[in-house]
Design a protein around this motif. Structure first.
Motif, short mmCIF file in Angstrom:
data_model
loop_
_atom_site.label_atom_id
_atom_site.label_comp_id
_atom_site.label_asym_id
_atom_site.label_seq_id
_atom_site.Cartn_x
_atom_site.Cartn_y
_atom_site.Cartn_z
N GLU A 46 0.81 -1.22 0.00
CA GLU A 46 0.00 0.00 0.00
C GLU A 46 0.85 1.27 0.00
N PRO A 47 1.89 1.38 0.86
CA PRO A 47 2.71 2.60 0.81
C PRO A 47 3.36 2.82 -0.55
N ALA A 48 3.80 1.74 -1.19
CA ALA A 48 4.45 1.87 -2.49
C ALA A 48 3.46 2.37 -3.54
N LEU A 49 2.24 1.82 -3.54
CA LEU A 49 1.24 2.24 -4.50
C LEU A 49 0.77 3.67 -4.23
N ARG A 50 0.61 4.00 -2.96
CA ARG A 50 0.17 5.35 -2.59
C ARG A 50 1.20 6.39 -3.04
N SER A 51 2.47 6.06 -2.87
CA SER A 51 3.53 6.97 -3.29
C SER A 51 3.52 7.17 -4.80
N GLY A 52 3.36 6.07 -5.54
CA GLY A 52 3.32 6.16 -7.00
C GLY A 52 2.15 6.99 -7.51
N LEU A 53 0.99 6.83 -6.88
CA LEU A 53 -0.19 7.59 -7.29
C LEU A 53 -0.01 9.08 -6.98
N SER A 54 0.55 9.38 -5.82
CA SER A 54 0.74 10.78 -5.40
C SER A 54 1.67 11.52 -6.34
N LYS A 55 2.68 10.83 -6.87
CA LYS A 55 3.63 11.47 -7.77
C LYS A 55 3.04 11.66 -9.17
N SER A 56 2.00 10.91 -9.48
CA SER A 56 1.46 10.91 -10.84
C SER A 56 0.32 11.90 -11.04
N MET A 57 -0.36 12.31 -9.97
CA MET A 57 -1.50 13.20 -10.12
C MET A 57 -1.57 14.18 -8.96
N ALA A 131 9.41 -10.52 -3.74
CA ALA A 131 9.45 -10.68 -5.19
C ALA A 131 8.10 -10.33 -5.80
N LEU A 132 7.03 -10.72 -5.12
CA LEU A 132 5.68 -10.42 -5.60
C LEU A 132 5.43 -8.91 -5.57
N LEU A 133 5.88 -8.26 -4.51
CA LEU A 133 5.76 -6.80 -4.41
C LEU A 133 6.47 -6.12 -5.57
N ALA A 134 7.68 -6.58 -5.86
CA ALA A 134 8.46 -5.98 -6.96
C ALA A 134 7.76 -6.17 -8.30
N ALA A 135 7.17 -7.36 -8.52
CA ALA A 135 6.48 -7.63 -9.78
C ALA A 135 5.23 -6.76 -9.93
N ILE A 136 4.50 -6.59 -8.84
CA ILE A 136 3.27 -5.79 -8.91
C ILE A 136 3.59 -4.31 -9.11
N THR A 137 4.50 -3.79 -8.32
CA THR A 137 4.83 -2.36 -8.43
C THR A 137 5.50 -2.04 -9.76
N ALA A 138 6.16 -3.02 -10.37
CA ALA A 138 6.77 -2.78 -11.68
C ALA A 138 5.72 -2.53 -12.75
N GLN A 139 4.51 -3.02 -12.52
CA GLN A 139 3.43 -2.85 -13.51
C GLN A 139 2.64 -1.56 -13.28
N LEU A 140 2.84 -0.93 -12.12
CA LEU A 140 2.09 0.28 -11.81
C LEU A 140 2.28 1.38 -12.86
N PRO A 141 3.49 1.66 -13.36
CA PRO A 141 3.64 2.71 -14.39
C PRO A 141 2.82 2.44 -15.64
N VAL A 142 2.68 1.17 -16.02
CA VAL A 142 1.88 0.82 -17.20
C VAL A 142 0.41 1.18 -16.95
N LEU A 143 -0.07 0.84 -15.75
CA LEU A 143 -1.45 1.16 -15.39
C LEU A 143 -1.66 2.67 -15.38
N LEU A 144 -0.73 3.40 -14.78
CA LEU A 144 -0.85 4.85 -14.68
C LEU A 144 -0.80 5.52 -16.04
N GLU A 145 0.00 5.02 -16.95
CA GLU A 145 0.08 5.60 -18.28
C GLU A 145 -1.26 5.43 -19.02
N SER A 146 -1.87 4.26 -18.89
CA SER A 146 -3.18 4.04 -19.48
C SER A 146 -4.22 4.96 -18.86
N PHE A 147 -4.14 5.09 -17.55
CA PHE A 147 -5.07 5.95 -16.81
C PHE A 147 -4.92 7.41 -17.21
N LYS A 148 -3.68 7.89 -17.27
CA LYS A 148 -3.43 9.29 -17.61
C LYS A 148 -3.74 9.56 -19.09
#
Length: 296
Positions: A46-57, A131-148
């Motif tokens: 959650e902290p990793a995803l929250r940080s990524g979202l905050s930087k993107s919008m 390892a699962l955390l790294a795999a999930i967070t690595a996909q976050l930029p792809v999701l955010l790009e589609s969203f933006k």
């Protein structure tokens, strides 16, 4: 480029024996409101995803949902020694009883034994959450790009609407200036008539003082300053739109100034035409303010 606060994106992924589904959506808000529904057994997610979202919008009421599931085929087959031993003991007892009764039994095959409930087990190894955390967070930029990307497309349409409304305000401001100039000659005649009437009906009145008071009334009724400020606000709004997001807060403040000038124009109108134009201005400004609420 202007960006809307309304957006949606969905994505799927898989790694480390797991698969997951993203769902990201947002609507307008005064600030940035992040609401996350994510697995709590993945430490640090959650902290990793929250940080990524905050930087993107910068603004918006954002809802992120992430569902993570273990792959059904994941795991290692092992033989339950205790259960197999119990099955073999039961089989031996059955063979002995069958011999005593004079009944012959067909030989048992290993596959038959393994298919018995409890003999084979699926042992699942502990998940490597790092390892699962790294795999999930690595996909976050792809999701955010589609969203933006969706928010940018919404922003293009929104910008076109706002520019059209600014043109309407500019045109109505020009009409108000023409009406004000037409009213000026009429107002001067009215003031001269009023001055003569006051002097004719007031013994000992100071002609100069009365003229000054009437002149002050004329100044107070003048709307050119309001029209000049409206033109300046139109230019400022276009500059902000050209800058791109995030300019939503600045545009929202500017809409308050637009509304203030339109209100003052209506209060000073003193003519049917100018009042009508002022009301039309207020209507367009109100519509534009509603659209501005969606700008990041």
């Amino acid at each position: 480029m202007l960006e809307s606060m309304t957006g949606y994106a969905a994505l799927k992924g898989d790694a480390i024996g797991h698969n997951w589904t993203w769902d990201l959506r947002s609507v307008n808000a005064k600030g940035l409101d992040l609401r996350l529904r994510v697995p709590d057994w993945i430490e640090g997610l959650e902290p990793a995803l929250r940080s990524g979202l905050s930087k993107s919008m910068a603004r918006g009421s954002v809802n992120l949902s992430l569902r993570v599931q273990r792959d059904e085929e994941q795991g290692t087959l092992t033989v339950n020694q205790v259960q197999l031993s119990a099955v073999l003991d039961a089989l031996a007892d059955a063979e002995t009883l069958a011999i005593d009764k004079g009944v012959g039994l067909a030989p048992s095959k290993a596959s038959d034994l393994l298919n018995l409930r409890g003999v084979l087990e699926t042992s699942v190894e502990d998940t490597d959450t790092k390892a699962l955390l790294a795999a999930i967070t690595a996909q976050l930029p792809v999701l955010l790009e589609s969203f933006k990307d969706m928010r940018r497309k919404e922003g293009v349409a929104l910008e076109a609407v706002l520019l059209d409304q600014l043109e309407q305000i500019e045109e109505l401001t020009a009409q108000a200036a023409e009406a004000a100039r037409a009213r000026r000659a009429e107002s001067a005649t009215i003031l001269r008539t009023n001055l003569a009437r006051v002097l004719d009906n007031s013994d000992g009145a100071d002609e100069t003082r009365v003229a000054q008071e009437l002149a002050m009334l004329a100044v107070k009724a003048d709307v050119m300053e309001e029209l000049d400020r409206l033109r300046a606000h139109v230019a400022a709004a276009r500059d902000l739109l050209a800058q791109g997001s995030p300019v939503g807060r600045k545009l929202d403040f500017l809409m308050q100034e637009f509304n203030r000038e339109a209100n003052t124009l209506c209060s000073k109108a003193q003519s049917v035409d100018l009042t009508r134009i002022g009301l039309d201005l207020k209507a367009v400004i109100d519509q534009m303010r509603e659209q501005v609420q969606n700008v990041e």
